[in-house]
Design an enzyme around this catalytic site. Structure first.
Site, PDB file in Angstrom:
ATOM      1  CD  GLU A 149     111.441  20.588  54.150  1.00 56.87           C
ATOM      2  OE1 GLU A 149     110.523  20.637  53.092  1.00 56.87           O
ATOM      3  OE2 GLU A 149     111.629  19.732  55.012  1.00 56.87           O
TER       4      GLU A 149
ATOM      5  NE  ARG B 208     122.135  23.574  61.667  1.00 60.64           N
ATOM      6  CZ  ARG B 208     122.573  24.545  62.683  1.00 60.64           C
ATOM      7  NH1 ARG B 208     122.584  25.965  62.189  1.00 60.64           N
ATOM      8  NH2 ARG B 208     123.264  24.320  63.559  1.00 60.64           N
TER       9      ARG B 208
ATOM     10  CD  GLU C 160     118.355  23.441  37.529  1.00 59.92           C
ATOM     11  OE1 GLU C 160     118.998  22.593  36.997  1.00 59.92           O
ATOM     12  OE2 GLU C 160     117.104  23.643  37.316  1.00 59.92           O
TER      13      GLU C 160
ATOM     14  CG  HIS D 232     116.479  32.951  39.311  1.00 58.33           C
ATOM     15  ND1 HIS D 232     116.254  33.371  37.913  1.00 58.33           N
ATOM     16  CD2 HIS D 232     116.587  31.260  39.022  1.00 58.33           C
ATOM     17  CE1 HIS D 232     116.451  32.405  36.890  1.00 58.33           C
ATOM     18  NE2 HIS D 232     116.812  31.332  37.451  1.00 58.33           N
TER      19      HIS D 232
ATOM     20  NE  ARG E  26     116.621  29.063  35.812  1.00 57.79           N
ATOM     21  CZ  ARG E  26     117.809  28.430  36.050  1.00 57.79           C
ATOM     22  NH1 ARG E  26     118.063  27.218  35.493  1.00 57.79           N
ATOM     23  NH2 ARG E  26     118.801  28.971  37.052  1.00 57.79           N
TER      24      ARG E  26
END
Ligand code: FAD
Length: 253
Positions: free
Chosen positions: A109, A112, A96, A100, A207
């Site tokens: 982070e 992979r 979510e 923005h 939000r």
């Protein structure tokens, strides 16, 4: 259920046990953000270059100017500042959050390049569990203790299973980027998110649910938890701007 947890790392077994959290982490890592930055940017249009001392001489005038800029939606003076937050929250919050796009920079982070930690989200007791009404017109109400027990047990069990499957694939020599596909969106991720006051206000307008909002929004509670913590940090840095935002209905200028 019943998978044997084999690990490819030399981490102690306790580090590989799932941890369950109901909260989120938000830390203000660095900032150059103050109400004076807004005044500085705004007054160049009327008074040319001014020192910060000059700008702060008349607090009532400063407050009035910031309120005027907010009310009449002169937005660009609110962009000359920067705040970098460290955020640790479930992946579904990140999905979510990263919608923005304007005035935000993100670094998250990597699944992979590093082995993902077994930290998972389980709703706390105060998290409303039940949705009532139709799409577009609904409310959330408290769940029963029984529903809370069901949610906690189901999520914890599912998280344990998926993390065991992840470890099993790593132990078999499968690359982290492939093995991670088994992990759920309740897994915690972390990122740096950098914004300015204008982009933060737009984010907060969407939000957070707030009684002063002229345009109500109905965000998911978990991203709202992140937003509330960001707002608390921002309000300390830019109290006049924050007050003007509230006074003018929490609409980003
Ligand atoms: C309660 C809630 C429910 C949501 N539900 C869904 C959902 O079900 N599905 C879903 O996909 N998303 C959903 N979203 C995400 C929503 O559609 C937006 O993507 C998100 O809120 C970011 O808002 P934004 O585009 O205004 O922000 P930003 O991307 O930061 O943009 C800021 C502003 O810049 C302008 N802008 C940016 N990009 C463009 C562009 N390409 N063209 C024109 N103007 C642009 C607009 O004025 C925009 O408001 C939901 C959001 C909320 C708050």
């Amino acid at each position: 259920m019943g998978r044997i947890l084999r690990t490819v790392t030399d981490k102690p077994a306790d580090d590989l046990k799932p941890h369950f959290r109901s909260d989120v982490t938000v830390e203000l890592i660095k900032h150059t953000a103050s109400d004076a930055d807004v005044l500085f940017a705004a007054r160049v249009s009327t008074a040319g270059e001014q020192s910060l001392e000059e700008l702060q001489k008349d607090p009532e005038r400063s407050k009035g100017l910031i309120n005027y800029l907010m009310r009449d939606r002169h937005g660009s003076p609110f962009e000359h500042n920067s705040m970098t937050f460290f955020v640790s929250a479930p992946i579904f919050v990140f999905r979510e959050f990263m919608r923005h796009r304007v005035g935000w920079s993100y670094n998250e982070e990597s699944g992979r390049y590093r082995e993902l930690e077994p930290v998972f989200y389980v709703p706390g007791e105060d998290r409303k569990l039940v949705q009532q009404g139709r799409p577009g017109k609904y409310e959330f109400v408290q769940g029963t203790p029984e529903q809370h027990r069901t949610v906690t047990a189901a999520m914890e069990e599912s998280y344990r299973q998926s993390y065991a499957a992840y470890q099993e694939m790593l132990a078999a020599g499968v690359a982290r980027e492939v093995a991670r596909a088994t992990l759920p969106v309740g897994l915690f991720s972390s990122m740096y998110a950098t914004c300015n006051a204008r982009s933060l206000m737009h984010f907060l307008g969407l939000r957070t649910q707030h009684e002063l909002a002229k345009v109500p929004s109905f965000p998911q509670r978990e991203i709202e938890m992140v937003a509330e913590k960001m707002e608390a940090e921002w309000a300390k840095l830019m109290p006049l701007t924050h007050a003007a935002y509230n006074t003018n209905g929490r609409v980003a200028p």
